[in-house]
Design a protein around this motif. Structure first.
Motif, PDB file in Angstrom:
ATOM      1  N   MET A 177     -44.735 -12.985  55.248  1.00 45.80           N
ATOM      2  CA  MET A 177     -45.964 -12.472  55.845  1.00 45.80           C
ATOM      3  C   MET A 177     -47.021 -12.212  54.778  1.00 45.80           C
ATOM      4  O   MET A 177     -48.204 -12.520  54.970  1.00 45.80           O
ATOM      5  CB  MET A 177     -45.667 -11.195  56.638  1.00 45.80           C
ATOM      6  N   GLU A 181     -50.788 -14.044  54.303  1.00 41.09           N
ATOM      7  CA  GLU A 181     -52.029 -13.264  54.317  1.00 41.09           C
ATOM      8  C   GLU A 181     -52.802 -13.333  53.004  1.00 41.09           C
ATOM      9  O   GLU A 181     -53.931 -12.854  52.922  1.00 41.09           O
ATOM     10  CB  GLU A 181     -51.711 -11.796  54.614  1.00 41.09           C
ATOM     11  N   TRP A 189     -53.544 -14.735  59.300  1.00 38.61           N
ATOM     12  CA  TRP A 189     -53.460 -13.549  60.154  1.00 38.61           C
ATOM     13  C   TRP A 189     -52.591 -13.844  61.378  1.00 38.61           C
ATOM     14  O   TRP A 189     -51.766 -13.026  61.768  1.00 38.61           O
ATOM     15  CB  TRP A 189     -54.849 -13.120  60.617  1.00 38.61           C
ATOM     16  N   SER A 192     -48.760 -14.287  60.256  1.00 37.44           N
ATOM     17  CA  SER A 192     -48.087 -13.034  59.893  1.00 37.44           C
ATOM     18  C   SER A 192     -47.856 -12.169  61.127  1.00 37.44           C
ATOM     19  O   SER A 192     -46.793 -11.544  61.279  1.00 37.44           O
ATOM     20  CB  SER A 192     -48.889 -12.272  58.834  1.00 37.44           C
ATOM     21  N   ALA A 193     -48.838 -12.133  62.032  1.00 42.47           N
ATOM     22  CA  ALA A 193     -48.669 -11.376  63.277  1.00 42.47           C
ATOM     23  C   ALA A 193     -47.580 -12.007  64.134  1.00 42.47           C
ATOM     24  O   ALA A 193     -46.764 -11.301  64.752  1.00 42.47           O
ATOM     25  CB  ALA A 193     -49.988 -11.340  64.052  1.00 42.47           C
ATOM     26  N   ARG A 249     -45.529  -3.429  59.922  1.00 44.45           N
ATOM     27  CA  ARG A 249     -46.960  -3.249  60.208  1.00 44.45           C
ATOM     28  C   ARG A 249     -47.382  -4.125  61.388  1.00 44.45           C
ATOM     29  O   ARG A 249     -48.391  -4.824  61.353  1.00 44.45           O
ATOM     30  CB  ARG A 249     -47.788  -3.580  58.969  1.00 44.45           C
ATOM     31  N   ARG A 253     -51.147  -5.871  62.091  1.00 48.04           N
ATOM     32  CA  ARG A 253     -51.231  -7.337  62.044  1.00 48.04           C
ATOM     33  C   ARG A 253     -51.623  -7.925  63.405  1.00 48.04           C
ATOM     34  O   ARG A 253     -52.409  -8.865  63.470  1.00 48.04           O
ATOM     35  CB  ARG A 253     -49.902  -7.908  61.562  1.00 48.04           C
ATOM     36  N   ARG A 256     -55.382  -7.020  64.171  1.00 47.11           N
ATOM     37  CA  ARG A 256     -56.315  -7.826  63.372  1.00 47.11           C
ATOM     38  C   ARG A 256     -56.499  -9.206  63.992  1.00 47.11           C
ATOM     39  O   ARG A 256     -57.622  -9.704  64.117  1.00 47.11           O
ATOM     40  CB  ARG A 256     -55.786  -7.955  61.942  1.00 47.11           C
ATOM     41  N   TYR A 257     -55.405  -9.809  64.411  1.00 48.42           N
ATOM     42  CA  TYR A 257     -55.473 -11.143  65.005  1.00 48.42           C
ATOM     43  C   TYR A 257     -56.132 -11.115  66.387  1.00 48.42           C
ATOM     44  O   TYR A 257     -57.013 -11.929  66.681  1.00 48.42           O
ATOM     45  CB  TYR A 257     -54.060 -11.721  65.103  1.00 48.42           C
TER      46      TYR A 257
END
Length: 392
Positions: A177, A181, A189, A192-193, A249, A253, A256-257
């Motif tokens: 992840m 990023e 993003w 990682s999400a 997190r 994550r 943010r996405y």
């Protein structure tokens, strides 16, 4: 006696008394029952055997229902579509009818898969998907295929081995992840999400990519996921709570996405979407030009895309597996492994991964192999010291 008609055709007949009529042969009657379903334009099947008949009202479905049935049949599950596509291609090469297929064709295709050296579980699964794809009442007899599979199992021990995915546990997941990023790009993003969610959700790949934004509720310390159904809970909706962790997190994550999608006016529809090199989400028109799986999936990512991204970031992060293949299923395997090796009970594992109650899968496939690999009984044996023996 015999009578000759104008065409000189000879027919058998009997003499009758005046006023009597010869009973004509019964006309063909519709061959239907309460389960007959006809599409618009189809003829009613008939038989010389008289039986209860139905009116058209009982037999035909509407244009709308016919279209819905066709769409449902076309869509089906990805695995079923793949199995039938391969089967239909083989039948075309062999000059055989694919649907409905005969028992001979079904058996021959089973032997064809065995000749390719596939795993027993893979062959059995594909053949089951093909058989259940046939029309009701026209499924081939699978007894001959199972007889061949039994022999194949005995003669090909390697075909019994399952191809296990490498578990992407937290020591592997976190570097993946962070690497995704590092460039601070939207595709990183998303990835990682997607990885954090896949690990924590313990979902099957198709469950992950089929989720809509409307299915997620994100609050400060957790994520609620509404799931209409899954492999184990058919037609049974669930709301699953995913608590956040400092190392994962997930909330940060995912927010943010999702916020980035909202900036482009995307607040409904698929969660996981294709992102172009320009940093924008692929439009329906762009997806339509790619054909293949992208066209069939519409705006939804294919499970294979998630698979490719997992492999990409695993390699980019410089990680190495133990020889088992790296795939998107490793996210589910990694979460289950971390839970099991940290003391989760069988029941807790079943609930977390939504396995069938009493399933031995999580414990035997993900937990026990890890513990067995770490356990070395020969540590109990003292290390041999030749010098000590010489001194004696």
């Amino acid at each position: 006696m015999t009578l000759r008609d104008q065409d000189e055709e000879i027919v058998d007949a009997e003499l009758v008394e005046d006023g009597e009529l010869v009973r004509a042969a019964p006309a063909a009657r519709p061959l239907v029952d309460a389960h007959t379903v006809l599409m618009p334009g189809e003829e009613i099947p008939t038989s010389d055997d008289p039986r209860t008949t139905y009116t058209e009202r009982d037999l035909y479905v509407s244009e709308e229902t016919a279209q819905a049935l066709k769409e449902a049949e076309r869509e089906g599950s990805p695995q079923r579509r793949t199995a039938m596509r391969l089967f239909e291609a083989w039948c075309a090469e062999q000059g055989r009818v694919a649907k409905p297929c005969t028992t001979a064709t079904y058996t021959e295709y089973g032997r064809h898969l065995m000749a390719k050296g596939l795993k027993v579980t893979t062959i059995r699964h594909y053949m089951s998907l093909i058989r259940t794809s046939m029309p009701s009442g026209k499924k081939p007899d699978n007894s001959l295929f199972l007889l061949l599979l039994g022999q194949y199992r005995k003669k090909n021990k390697r075909a019994l081995r399952r191809k296990e995915a490498f578990p992407i546990t937290l020591p592997y997941l976190v570097p993946m992840m962070e690497k995704a990023e590092a460039d601070d790009r939207p595709i990183g993003w998303r990835d990682s999400a997607m990885f954090a969610f896949g690990y924590r959700f313990l979902g099957r790949s198709i469950e992950d990519v089929d989720l809509d934004l409307e299915d997620l509720t994100i609050i400060d310390d957790r994520v609620f996921v509404w799931l209409a159904e899954d492999k184990t809970h058919q037609g049974e909706e669930q709301t699953i709570t995913l608590h956040d962790r400092e190392d994962l997190r997930l909330v940060f994550r995912l927010r943010r996405y999702v916020n980035w999608l909202a900036e482009q006016g995307i607040t409904t529809g698929p969660v996981w979407r294709e992102i172009l090199r320009s940093g924008k989400v692929a439009s329906p028109e762009t997806r339509a030009t790619k054909g293949g799986g992208a066209t069939k999936r519409g705006l939804y990512l294919r499970p294979q895309t998630v698979n490719d991204r997992v492999k990409h970031w695993f390699a980019t992060a410089g990680l190495k597996s133990d020889g088992r293949p790296v795939s998107s299923h490793g996210l589910r395997a990694g979460g289950a492994t971390d839970l099991g090796t940290s003391g989760a009970t069988d029941e807790e594992l079943e609930a977390a991964g939504r396995w069938k109650k009493g399933s031995r899968m999580p414990r035997e496939r993900y937990v026990r192999p890890t513990k067995n690999a770490a356990r070395d009984l020969f540590k109990k044996v003292p290390v041999h010291d030749p010098n000590a023996q010489a001194q004696e």
